[in-house]
Design an enzyme around this catalytic site. Structure first.
Site, mmCIF file in Angstrom:
data_model
loop_
_atom_site.group_PDB
_atom_site.id
_atom_site.type_symbol
_atom_site.label_atom_id
_atom_site.label_comp_id
_atom_site.label_asym_id
_atom_site.label_seq_id
_atom_site.Cartn_x
_atom_site.Cartn_y
_atom_site.Cartn_z
ATOM 1 N N LYS A 55 0.842 -1.203 0.000
ATOM 2 C CA LYS A 55 0.000 0.000 0.000
ATOM 3 C C LYS A 55 0.874 1.249 0.000
ATOM 4 O O LYS A 55 0.607 2.203 -0.731
ATOM 5 C CB LYS A 55 -0.946 -0.018 1.218
ATOM 6 C CG LYS A 55 -2.036 -1.064 1.067
ATOM 7 C CD LYS A 55 -2.811 -1.337 2.344
ATOM 8 C CE LYS A 55 -3.763 -2.523 2.131
ATOM 9 N NZ LYS A 55 -4.483 -2.931 3.333
ATOM 10 N N GLN A 99 -4.993 -1.573 9.510
ATOM 11 C CA GLN A 99 -4.764 -2.895 8.904
ATOM 12 C C GLN A 99 -5.348 -3.984 9.807
ATOM 13 O O GLN A 99 -5.032 -4.062 10.988
ATOM 14 C CB GLN A 99 -3.252 -3.101 8.703
ATOM 15 C CG GLN A 99 -2.899 -4.374 7.960
ATOM 16 C CD GLN A 99 -3.417 -4.383 6.516
ATOM 17 O OE1 GLN A 99 -3.316 -3.403 5.804
ATOM 18 N NE2 GLN A 99 -3.985 -5.499 6.101
ATOM 19 N N ASP A 122 -11.210 2.377 3.484
ATOM 20 C CA ASP A 122 -11.437 0.933 3.350
ATOM 21 C C ASP A 122 -12.924 0.628 3.143
ATOM 22 O O ASP A 122 -13.300 -0.483 2.787
ATOM 23 C CB ASP A 122 -10.961 0.226 4.632
ATOM 24 C CG ASP A 122 -9.803 -0.724 4.364
ATOM 25 O OD1 ASP A 122 -9.515 -1.004 3.190
ATOM 26 O OD2 ASP A 122 -9.187 -1.179 5.354
#
Ligand code: NAD
Length: 287
Positions: A55, A99, A122
């Site tokens: 990422k 995460q 997200d």
């Protein structure tokens, strides 16, 4: 039937998208501020470390200002919530990604709900999933990156969705449910299958668009695919040191009209969509 087994090259398409996003980032810079993405990584899970590195690399490549906040695996819920509250206030930060999975002692749900929905790149916050569920696209709304990437693949390949029969295998919050809603919002007739579905093949054989998001190597056999169908394989399974999808690729490609490979199909799109969502957040937040 003509054109059976056309490969959908997610790696190539993701590269094209990154090039497009690079130009948008330039525009944002000229306006006075580049987009900012902050990733919080708690603990030392090796897979999470790899994902976070990918990422960061993608963000740097297209000019997004990225930052990884690494926190000790023993961190308390309060400390993590405090960090999120700080990032919510930080005007340089457009996107906040925690995460997952988090260590067991932390409350994942509470953490996700603490993220400002306008920074939830997200797309996991209930405000964002609720807006998707309700079909509300009037307010800013972030969609989960993997389902968004699948829609982008379908659109860029010119695959028709309206009026088609879509079958989604898997009902997780991060893939199965959101992709079903996205397909529904584009007027597909959608069936969701899961571990309690009695006749999986009976369902999948009706699919014009078949999405497999299960996590079982080669669960979808060639004889479970309707001739000419579009087959999207989300699964990432490690078997004897190799990555394989949820679809028996060699057998299915003889039946499918279009098919994604693993690796190189949906996977690269997920990160590209995270970048896209970060730019969307920057647009929303302004300079
Ligand atoms: P999950 O474990 O949360 O959900 C799996 C789903 O599959 C469940 O809803 C379950 O009901 C269903 N299922 C299990 N066995 C089944 C069976 N025999 N028949 C029908 N349905 C069955 O998984 P997830 O997080 O949605 O991930 C699914 C797969 O996609 C995994 O391999 C994961 O690694 C992969 N994945 C890939 C990406 C990407 O970027 N390409 C992103 C997320 C997940």
């Amino acid at each position: 039937m003509e054109n059976l087994g056309k490969l959908i090259d997610g790696k190539k398409i993701a590269g094209e998208i990154r090039e497009e996003l690079k130009k948008e980032v330039e525009r944002f810079k000229k306006e006075g501020r580049e987009p900012g993405l902050t990733v919080i990584l708690v603990g030392d899970n090796p897979a999470s470390q790899t994902y976070v590195k990918f990422k960061e690399k993608a963000a740097q490549e297209i000019g997004i200002r990225s930052q990884i906040i690494r926190m000790d695996k023993e961190i308390s819920q309060e400390e993590l919530m405090g960090e999120i509250a700080r990032l919510n206030q930080d005007k340089q930060v457009d996107g906040i990604l925690v995460q997952l999975p988090l260590p067991d002692h932390l409350d994942e749900k509470e953490v996700i709900e603490a993220i400002d929905p306008s920074k939830d790149v997200d797309g996991f916050h209930p405000i964002n999933t609720g807006r998707l569920f309700n079909g509300q696209d009037d307010a800013v709304r972030f969609e989960a990156c993997t389902p968004l990437g699948i829609m982008e693949l379908l659109d860029r390949e010119g695959i028709e969705i309206d009026g088609k029969k879509a079958v989604v295998v898997g009902r997780s919050n991060i893939v199965g449910k959101p992709i079903a809603h996205l397909l529904l919002s584009r007027h597909a007739t959608v069936t969701i299958c899961h571990s309690h579905t009695p006749d999986l093949a009976g369902e999948t054989l009706q699919a014009d668009i078949l999405v497999a998001a299960v996590g079982r190597p080669k669960l979808i056999k060639g004889d479970m695919v309707k001739e000419g169908a579009t087959v999207i394989d989300v699964g990432i399974n490690r078997v004897d040191g190799h990555l394989v999808g949820d679809v028996d690729f060699e057998a299915a490609k003889k039946k499918a009209g279009y098919i994604t490979p693993v690796p190189g199909g949906v996977g690269p799109m997920t990160i590209a969509m995270l970048m896209k969502n970060t730019l969307k957040a920057r647009e929303y937040h302004g300079v």
